[in-house]
Design a protein around this motif. Structure first.
Motif, PDB file in Angstrom:
ATOM      1  N   LEU A   1       0.847  -1.210   0.000  1.00 33.34           N
ATOM      2  CA  LEU A   1       0.000   0.000   0.000  1.00 33.34           C
ATOM      3  C   LEU A   1       0.871   1.245   0.000  1.00 33.34           C
ATOM      4  CD1 LEU A   1      -2.722  -1.090   2.607  1.00 33.34           C
ATOM      5  CD2 LEU A   1      -3.083  -0.706   0.155  1.00 33.34           C
ATOM      6  N   ASP A   2       1.930   1.224   0.824  1.00 32.62           N
ATOM      7  CA  ASP A   2       2.821   2.397   0.922  1.00 32.62           C
ATOM      8  C   ASP A   2       3.566   2.629  -0.387  1.00 32.62           C
ATOM      9  OD1 ASP A   2       1.934   2.507   3.520  1.00 32.62           O
ATOM     10  OD2 ASP A   2       3.795   1.743   4.419  1.00 32.62           O
ATOM     11  N   ALA A   3       3.957   1.531  -1.040  1.00 31.75           N
ATOM     12  CA  ALA A   3       4.687   1.679  -2.320  1.00 31.75           C
ATOM     13  C   ALA A   3       3.790   2.324  -3.372  1.00 31.75           C
ATOM     14  CB  ALA A   3       5.173   0.314  -2.799  1.00 31.75           C
ATOM     15  N   VAL A   4       2.538   1.870  -3.453  1.00 33.16           N
ATOM     16  CA  VAL A   4       1.605   2.444  -4.439  1.00 33.16           C
ATOM     17  C   VAL A   4       1.337   3.903  -4.099  1.00 33.16           C
ATOM     18  CG1 VAL A   4      -0.731   2.309  -5.413  1.00 33.16           C
ATOM     19  CG2 VAL A   4       0.537   0.207  -4.909  1.00 33.16           C
ATOM     20  N   ALA A   5       1.177   4.179  -2.798  1.00 33.65           N
ATOM     21  CA  ALA A   5       0.881   5.563  -2.386  1.00 33.65           C
ATOM     22  C   ALA A   5       2.063   6.480  -2.688  1.00 33.65           C
ATOM     23  CB  ALA A   5       0.546   5.601  -0.896  1.00 33.65           C
ATOM     24  N   SER A   6       3.284   6.002  -2.449  1.00 30.56           N
ATOM     25  CA  SER A   6       4.430   6.915  -2.618  1.00 30.56           C
ATOM     26  C   SER A   6       4.839   7.029  -4.089  1.00 30.56           C
ATOM     27  CB  SER A   6       5.617   6.442  -1.777  1.00 30.56           C
ATOM     28  OG  SER A   6       6.027   5.169  -2.224  1.00 30.56           O
ATOM     29  N   GLU A   7       4.742   5.935  -4.835  1.00 29.34           N
ATOM     30  CA  GLU A   7       5.174   6.023  -6.243  1.00 29.34           C
ATOM     31  C   GLU A   7       4.023   6.428  -7.161  1.00 29.34           C
ATOM     32  OE1 GLU A   7       7.975   2.123  -5.731  1.00 29.34           O
ATOM     33  OE2 GLU A   7       7.480   2.722  -7.787  1.00 29.34           O
ATOM     34  N   GLY A   8       2.810   6.157  -6.692  1.00 28.87           N
ATOM     35  CA  GLY A   8       1.650   6.367  -7.579  1.00 28.87           C
ATOM     36  C   GLY A   8       1.402   5.080  -8.359  1.00 28.87           C
ATOM     37  N   ALA A   9       0.147   4.741  -8.539  1.00 32.81           N
ATOM     38  CA  ALA A   9      -0.207   3.464  -9.158  1.00 32.81           C
ATOM     39  C   ALA A   9       0.377   3.345 -10.566  1.00 32.81           C
ATOM     40  CB  ALA A   9      -1.727   3.301  -9.205  1.00 32.81           C
ATOM     41  N   ALA A  10       0.389   4.452 -11.300  1.00 30.83           N
ATOM     42  CA  ALA A  10       0.899   4.397 -12.683  1.00 30.83           C
ATOM     43  C   ALA A  10       2.386   4.066 -12.672  1.00 30.83           C
ATOM     44  CB  ALA A  10       0.654   5.730 -13.368  1.00 30.83           C
ATOM     45  N   GLU A  11       3.135   4.761 -11.838  1.00 31.13           N
ATOM     46  CA  GLU A  11       4.584   4.570 -11.757  1.00 31.13           C
ATOM     47  C   GLU A  11       4.911   3.166 -11.232  1.00 31.13           C
ATOM     48  OE1 GLU A  11       6.822   6.695 -12.763  1.00 31.13           O
ATOM     49  OE2 GLU A  11       8.516   5.455 -12.120  1.00 31.13           O
ATOM     50  N   TYR A  12       4.222   2.782 -10.165  1.00 34.42           N
ATOM     51  CA  TYR A  12       4.510   1.455  -9.577  1.00 34.42           C
ATOM     52  C   TYR A  12       4.022   0.351 -10.516  1.00 34.42           C
ATOM     53  CZ  TYR A  12       4.660  -2.357  -6.182  1.00 34.42           C
ATOM     54  OH  TYR A  12       4.919  -3.565  -5.542  1.00 34.42           O
ATOM     55  N   GLY A  13       2.956   0.649 -11.233  1.00 34.41           N
ATOM     56  CA  GLY A  13       2.453  -0.318 -12.208  1.00 34.41           C
ATOM     57  C   GLY A  13       1.311  -1.163 -11.696  1.00 34.41           C
TER      58      GLY A  13
END
Ligand code: GRF
Length: 202
Positions: free
Chosen positions: A18-30
């Motif tokens: 959840l933290d990875a998606v929040a910090s990178e953004g869903a588009a960036e994280y994929g």
């Protein structure tokens, strides 16, 4: 990619995703986490999902007449969120035929030991009791065995003389959380192929 995460406990691996998606953004994280499922109520993993505003579902084995019915219900509840990838992060039930018929080849699990050593529900305790000098964690695709699917990545953790199970597990979880975030992001952003026991991420 749409991801459903399955949990049974504290959900710190879920939180890392959840933290990875929040910090990178869903588009960036994929990827984005679209729902969280569990086999029991009253766990921190579900609270973490609710705090993130995510839909949750609970399938308890005792609510079904047998294991196959539970497995089918879990598959249905998961399918309702149309995931591209399912992540079992501390989910403490074996996923059966029905579930794998629908999500096999796109369900990953994280295990707190260096598979094939110490599979099963007590990987940390078993490595410690065995006197292993190094252990770690494994992210693998789920197949119809117990912690036997093709390995995607592993992380090594030293075992210290003064370790007890919880101290060692906490250290493993630090490595495990970053390994899972890295693997899930890569799988989500790139295609991948499973060739026998090998996983190719293009
Ligand atoms: C993780 O170490 C997982 O590998 C094991 O149980 C732990 C779950 O931790 N099966 P959490 O619920 O993600 O905090």
């Amino acid at each position: 990619a749409r991801i459903v995460v399955l949990v049974s406990g504290s959900g710190t691996n879920l939180q890392a995703l959840l933290d990875a998606v929040a910090s990178e953004g869903a588009a960036e994280y994929g990827a984005e986490i679209v729902a969280v499922g569990a086999d029991r109520t009253g766990i921190a993993g579900l609270e973490r999902a609710e705090r993130a505003g995510l839909p949750t579902f609970v399938c308890r084995v005792k609510d079904y007449e047998d294991r196959a019915a539970w497995d089918a219900a879990l598959a249905e509840a998961t399918a309702a969120h149309a995931p591209d990838l399912v992540v079992s992060a501390g989910f403490m039930k074996i996923l059966g035929k029905e579930f794998l018929a629908r999500f096999g080849g796109r369900t990953v699990n994280t295990h707190p030991a260096l598979l094939p050593s110490f599979p099963g529900a007590h990987g940390v305790r078993d490595a410690l009791a065995y006197g292993a000098k190094v252990t770690g964690c494994t992210v693998h695709f789920v197949d119809d065995g117990v912690d036997t699917g093709p390995i995607i990545a592993q992380g090594v953790v030293e075992v210290r003389d003064e370790d007890d199970e919880s101290a060692l597990h906490e250290r493993i979880k630090e490595v495990e959380r970053s390994l899972l975030v890295e693997v899930v992001g890569r799988l989500a952003r790139h295609g991948y192929r499973i060739e026998g026991r090998k996983v190719r991420i293009s």
